[in-house]
Design an enzyme around this catalytic site. Structure first.
Site, PDB file in Angstrom:
ATOM      1  N   ASP A 156     -40.863  93.464  72.886  1.00 20.42           N
ATOM      2  CA  ASP A 156     -40.580  92.333  73.772  1.00 20.42           C
ATOM      3  C   ASP A 156     -39.519  92.661  74.827  1.00 20.42           C
ATOM      4  O   ASP A 156     -38.980  91.755  75.461  1.00 20.42           O
ATOM      5  CB  ASP A 156     -40.137  91.114  72.956  1.00 20.42           C
ATOM      6  CG  ASP A 156     -38.863  91.374  72.152  1.00 20.42           C
ATOM      7  OD1 ASP A 156     -38.397  92.530  72.132  1.00 20.42           O
ATOM      8  OD2 ASP A 156     -38.337  90.423  71.548  1.00 20.42           O
ATOM      9  N   ASP A 215     -47.949  99.758  64.210  1.00 26.54           N
ATOM     10  CA  ASP A 215     -47.948  99.725  62.749  1.00 26.54           C
ATOM     11  C   ASP A 215     -48.815  98.592  62.207  1.00 26.54           C
ATOM     12  O   ASP A 215     -49.000  98.486  60.997  1.00 26.54           O
ATOM     13  CB  ASP A 215     -46.517  99.588  62.214  1.00 26.54           C
ATOM     14  CG  ASP A 215     -46.055 100.846  61.481  1.00 26.54           C
ATOM     15  OD1 ASP A 215     -46.766 101.869  61.550  1.00 26.54           O
ATOM     16  OD2 ASP A 215     -44.990 100.812  60.847  1.00 26.54           O
ATOM     17  N   ASP A 248     -30.951 102.162  63.622  1.00 29.76           N
ATOM     18  CA  ASP A 248     -30.472 102.592  64.930  1.00 29.76           C
ATOM     19  C   ASP A 248     -29.002 103.012  64.890  1.00 29.76           C
ATOM     20  O   ASP A 248     -28.661 104.135  65.282  1.00 29.76           O
ATOM     21  CB  ASP A 248     -30.716 101.497  65.973  1.00 29.76           C
ATOM     22  CG  ASP A 248     -30.367 100.096  65.461  1.00 29.76           C
ATOM     23  OD1 ASP A 248     -29.723  99.975  64.400  1.00 29.76           O
ATOM     24  OD2 ASP A 248     -30.733  99.121  66.140  1.00 29.76           O
TER      25      ASP A 248
END
Length: 215
Positions: free
Chosen positions: A82, A33, A177
């Site tokens: 990460d 993005d 989520d």
């Protein structure tokens, strides 16, 4: 692997870890993005898919939803930029979908290889457990008992059919989520929490970032 502004020193190991996952017919996608030439160049050099979009609407959820309509896999694994997966991630998780045709989600714990700001500043690393252990090794086990495990945004494998039925990742809240998991459960889908860390990530490095993430 959705990304926005993470450096190549953070993103690169995650891409290499995903490439090293031992499973046939997999495809790794970097969803950028940030539309950064250096990330596209890295993806081309490593031979992984690179996707971007014209706007940033919907943030991470919008980024993933834009990629879902351009890819085809029946199962989709999600890793934050990460979070470096282990080689056996898919061999440990795919089998649950073969056993249960109504399964939407297999979530694994978030495990961090650096101390969070509390442990570091109080010099308590290795003496007390990180605070996220309460959620991933306590609360999520209880959720799993009631067939209500949350999707935690990373280190998870999800059925595309289940995602399609709820219209992709929810863009109505900042906790896309957990909200998506609630929507899938409301549609009658099952979930599994596998209490085995299968990826390692970076904990927040400052108190301000830590509080912001939890909020």
């Amino acid at each position: 692997i959705p990304t926005y502004n993470e450096g190549l020193d953070v993103l690169g190991p995650t891409v290499l870890g995903a490439m090293a996952i031992d499973y046939p017919h997999k495809k790794v996608w970097v969803l950028d993005d940030g539309k950064r030439p250096e990330v596209e160049a890295m993806a081309r050099r490593l031979g992984v898919g690179y996707l971007t979009r014209e706007d940033n609407q919907g943030a991470k959820a919008g980024n993933i939803n834009a990629a879902l309509v351009r890819t085809e896999a029946d199962l989709v694994a999600f890793f934050d930029a990460d979070h470096v997966p282990v080689q056996g991630f898919l061999r440990q998780t795919v089998g649950f979908f073969l056993k249960n045709g109504n399964l939407a989600l297999v979530q694994t714990p978030h495990h961090f290889y650096n101390p969070d700001p509390f442990l570091r500043n109080l010099h308590m690393e290795g003496r007390v457990p990180p605070e996220q252990h309460l959620f991933y090794h306590g609360i999520q086990l209880g959720n799993d008992f009631w067939n209500s495990a949350f999707f935690c945004g990373s280190c998870a494998l999800i059925s595309r059919e289940a995602l399609d039925e709820v219209g992709g990742l929810s863009q109505q809240t900042v906790t896309e989520d957990a909200h998506t998991a609630l929507q899938m459960h409301a549609k009658g889908w099952d979930s599994v929490f596998l209490d085995i860390p299968l990826a390692a990530g970076l904990a927040t490095e400052t108190f301000a970032f830590h509080v912001g993430q939890r909020i």
